[in-house]
Design a protein around this motif. Structure first.
Motif, short mmCIF file in Angstrom:
data_model
loop_
_atom_site.label_atom_id
_atom_site.label_comp_id
_atom_site.label_asym_id
_atom_site.label_seq_id
_atom_site.Cartn_x
_atom_site.Cartn_y
_atom_site.Cartn_z
N ILE A 341 83.98 -8.59 -15.00
CA ILE A 341 83.33 -9.91 -14.90
C ILE A 341 84.42 -10.98 -15.00
O ILE A 341 85.05 -11.12 -16.05
CB ILE A 341 82.30 -10.11 -16.02
N PRO A 342 84.70 -11.69 -13.92
CA PRO A 342 85.75 -12.71 -13.98
C PRO A 342 85.33 -13.91 -14.82
O PRO A 342 84.15 -14.24 -14.92
CB PRO A 342 85.95 -13.08 -12.51
N ALA A 343 86.31 -14.56 -15.43
CA ALA A 343 86.05 -15.78 -16.19
C ALA A 343 86.01 -16.99 -15.24
O ALA A 343 86.61 -16.96 -14.17
CB ALA A 343 87.14 -15.96 -17.25
N SER A 344 85.32 -18.05 -15.64
CA SER A 344 85.31 -19.29 -14.85
C SER A 344 86.64 -19.99 -15.02
O SER A 344 87.09 -20.22 -16.15
CB SER A 344 84.17 -20.20 -15.32
N VAL A 345 87.28 -20.34 -13.92
CA VAL A 345 88.62 -20.93 -13.94
C VAL A 345 88.61 -22.17 -13.03
O VAL A 345 87.97 -22.17 -11.98
CB VAL A 345 89.67 -19.92 -13.44
N ALA A 387 90.29 -18.24 -0.36
CA ALA A 387 91.36 -19.15 0.06
C ALA A 387 90.85 -20.58 0.20
O ALA A 387 89.68 -20.83 0.55
CB ALA A 387 91.96 -18.66 1.37
N GLY A 388 91.73 -21.53 -0.08
CA GLY A 388 91.40 -22.95 0.10
C GLY A 388 91.97 -23.81 -1.00
O GLY A 388 92.13 -23.34 -2.14
N GLU A 389 92.27 -25.14 -0.66
CA GLU A 389 92.82 -26.06 -1.65
C GLU A 389 92.01 -27.35 -1.71
O GLU A 389 92.36 -28.29 -2.42
CB GLU A 389 94.27 -26.41 -1.33
N ALA A 390 90.90 -27.35 -0.96
CA ALA A 390 90.03 -28.53 -1.01
C ALA A 390 89.22 -28.52 -2.28
O ALA A 390 89.00 -27.49 -2.90
CB ALA A 390 89.11 -28.52 0.22
N VAL A 391 88.78 -29.74 -2.67
CA VAL A 391 87.95 -29.84 -3.86
C VAL A 391 86.65 -29.07 -3.61
O VAL A 391 86.07 -29.14 -2.54
CB VAL A 391 87.65 -31.33 -4.18
N GLY A 392 86.26 -28.27 -4.62
CA GLY A 392 85.04 -27.50 -4.51
C GLY A 392 85.10 -26.19 -5.27
O GLY A 392 86.05 -25.93 -6.02
N SER A 393 84.08 -25.37 -5.07
CA SER A 393 83.97 -24.08 -5.77
C SER A 393 84.34 -22.94 -4.82
O SER A 393 84.00 -22.98 -3.63
CB SER A 393 82.56 -23.87 -6.30
N TYR A 394 84.96 -21.90 -5.39
CA TYR A 394 85.41 -20.74 -4.62
C TYR A 394 85.00 -19.45 -5.33
O TYR A 394 84.93 -19.40 -6.56
CB TYR A 394 86.93 -20.77 -4.46
N ASP A 395 84.76 -18.40 -4.52
CA ASP A 395 84.41 -17.08 -5.08
C ASP A 395 85.68 -16.34 -5.53
O ASP A 395 86.76 -16.53 -4.97
CB ASP A 395 83.68 -16.24 -4.04
N LYS A 416 83.27 -18.98 -9.17
CA LYS A 416 83.90 -18.93 -10.48
C LYS A 416 85.24 -19.67 -10.53
O LYS A 416 85.83 -19.79 -11.58
CB LYS A 416 84.11 -17.46 -10.90
N PHE A 417 85.72 -20.09 -9.36
CA PHE A 417 86.97 -20.85 -9.32
C PHE A 417 86.68 -22.23 -8.75
O PHE A 417 86.06 -22.37 -7.68
CB PHE A 417 88.00 -20.12 -8.43
N TYR A 429 91.70 -29.09 -16.75
CA TYR A 429 91.25 -27.79 -17.22
C TYR A 429 92.26 -26.71 -16.80
O TYR A 429 92.51 -26.56 -15.62
CB TYR A 429 89.88 -27.45 -16.63
N GLY A 430 92.80 -26.08 -17.78
CA GLY A 430 93.75 -25.01 -17.46
C GLY A 430 93.04 -23.67 -17.31
O GLY A 430 91.92 -23.50 -17.79
N GLY A 431 93.72 -22.82 -16.62
CA GLY A 431 93.17 -21.47 -16.45
C GLY A 431 93.26 -20.66 -17.73
O GLY A 431 94.00 -21.03 -18.65
N ASN A 432 92.49 -19.63 -17.80
CA ASN A 432 92.52 -18.73 -18.96
C ASN A 432 93.72 -17.81 -18.90
O ASN A 432 94.18 -17.47 -17.82
CB ASN A 432 91.24 -17.89 -19.01
#
Length: 478
Positions: A341-345, A387-395, A416-417, A429-432
């Motif tokens: 289960i990945p953490a939210s980052v 993949a992507g660097e635009a503002v938004g959510s990624y799987d 989750k990203f 917000y930093g990553g875990n």
């Protein structure tokens, strides 16, 4: 007249000759007797001689007490008789050596000191008595358990008796009608023996020996039963182990197995089972290497198991021929199922990606989940994001995260990203952090960074306001 006188003279001459001839031996004898002494030699015959393998002088002629020595050339000893084997021993001056009955003739021809003397006596050279307790064999008497008391022919190799003289060992043979063990089992209540029925002695020198039982008053001379210490050895049998496939659990241990005995190794009608004790630890792998990783292996075990009898079979009559057992086929260790289960980052747009952390849960036989991996296992590789660097959510995806001993399932990786717009960010917000992999990576709660920029701006505003209001107040005072 003249003729008559001549006849008388002739008769007188004849009579004189006859008298001289008749008296001559008496004169010689008297002369010889006059030459002999008065002492009498002493003749001594052997008493109860026993066969010893050598010629035995059965009589001696000794001088009289305090008398001078005898002349050996005047001593005469001769023998004749019947040997124990039935052969005649002809008259001879050579002393006999074989057992038998002999007439011994002894004489001494007189001399100046001793008178002539003659004597004779029947003497028996007795055979050696072989005691039943002194029989032996070259090797201990044994046989492999075969379910009966019969004795194999090779069990009595080198049968002999300590009473046989060394020179006769190869010329004396012991025969018996039958041989059998007293008990058929390996561990009887009393010590086992082998019974030899009707033991007899034969061979070229066999008649010089008889077997006696020193425990009995009546000692048989022909045949006798004797007993020798003997033992029956357990029959080796092969034990087989049957294993099964298992799911990887971080150990090489086999928990579910069956032990069995090869039936062809058993005496007909008997049945055995095998059982593992508390110290029986079967494992997957090779004879010297235990394997815990996913793969296909034989199952091994060394020691820690024993035999037990079924339906009255005595297990003591058998032994395991090899304390290391092996399965006849290979069994599989299959991967264990785990859930990641990945953490939210999240990150601010333009910054580098933080590490993608996660939590690992392993299946627990359908009853729930346990956190982490088995033992000291770790995950290799890492998760990947869309993949992507635009503002938004990624799987978040499984990526290169792997361990060959596990079947990995990724869940809850959608959105989750997150990438946050820089000017809209109130906090960064930093990553875990990614764990070292022991028992799986652990999820770390995200913490809001301290708003240093906001505080600085607020302080600048306060300072500027203070300066502004301070100048206005000074101007009014002027």
């Amino acid at each position: 007249m003249k003729k008559t006188k001549s006849i008388r003279l002739f008769l007188g001459l004849v009579l004189t000759i006859i008298l001289n001839v008749a008296c001559f031996p008496i004169g010689v004898l008297a002369e010889n007797q006059a030459e002999q002494g008065t002492l009498i030699p002493i003749i001594v015959f052997s008493s109860d001689p026993v066969y010893n393998g050598n010629p035995q002088v059965l009589a001696v002629v000794n001088p009289a007490v305090d008398g001078p020595d005898l002349n050996p050339e005047r001593i005469e000893i001769t023998y004749k008789g019947i040997q124990a084997n039935g052969e005649t021993y002809p008259l001879s001056t050579i002393p006999p050596s074989a057992a038998g009955t002999y007439m011994v003739f002894v004489g001494y021809r007189g001399d100046d000191a001793y008178q002539s003397i003659d004597d004779k006596k029947e003497i028996k050279i007795k055979p050696i008595e072989l005691k039943t307790t002194e029989f032996f064999t070259e090797k201990p008497i044994t046989k492999i358990y075969d379910g009966n008391t019969s004795a194999p022919e090779n069990a009595l190799k080198g049968l002999g008796n300590t009473g046989v003289v060394d020179a006769d060992i190869n010329e004396v043979t012991f025969n018996y009608k039958s041989a059998s063990f007293l008990f058929k089992d390996v561990k009887p209540v009393n010590s086992n023996l082998i019974i030899l029925k009707d033991m007899t002695v034969s061979g070229d020198k066999g008649k010089n020996y008889i077997i006696v039982d020193e425990k009995k008053e009546i000692k048989p001379l022909a045949s006798i039963d004797i007993s020798l210490v003997a033992s029956i050895l357990p029959k080796p049998v092969q034990v087989l182990i049957t294993g099964q496939d298992k799911v990887y659990d971080g150990t090489p241990n086999l928990y579910d197995y069956q032990l069995s005995v090869t039936k062809t190794d058993l005496i007909q009608g008997e049945e055995l089972g095998a059982f593992g004790s508390e110290k029986f630890y079967p494992y997957y792998g090779d004879i010297n290497v235990q394997q815990k990783a996913v793969g296909s292996y034989y199952v091994w075990a060394t020691g820690g198991f024993y035999l037990y009898g079924i339906n009255g079979t005595n297990a003591d009559n058998y032994t395991i021929n090899n304390q290391t057992v092996i399965s006849k086929k290979k069994y599989d260790i299959t991967p264990a199922s785990v859930t990641v289960i990945p953490a939210s980052v999240s990150k601010i747009q333009g910054e580098a990606d933080p590490a993608l952390t996660y939590t690992v849960w392993q299946d627990d036989a359908g009853d729930g989940f346990n956190k982490g991996l088995y033992a000291d296992d770790v995950m290799f590789g890492s998760l990947e994001r869309e993949a992507g660097e635009a503002v938004g959510s990624y799987d978040i995806f499984l990526g290169s995260l792997n361990n060959a001993n596990y079947r990995i399932v990724l869940v809850d990786g959608t959105d989750k990203f997150e990438i946050i717009k820089k000017e809209d960010a109130v906090a960064v917000y930093g990553g875990n952090d990614y764990s070292n992999g022991e028992n799986g990576a652990t999820e770390k709660e995200t913490e809001s960074p301290v708003p240093y920029m906001g505080i600085a701006l607020l302080l600048l505003l306060l300072i500027a306001g203070a300066v502004f209001f301070g100048k206005n107040r000074l101007t009014k005072m002027d």
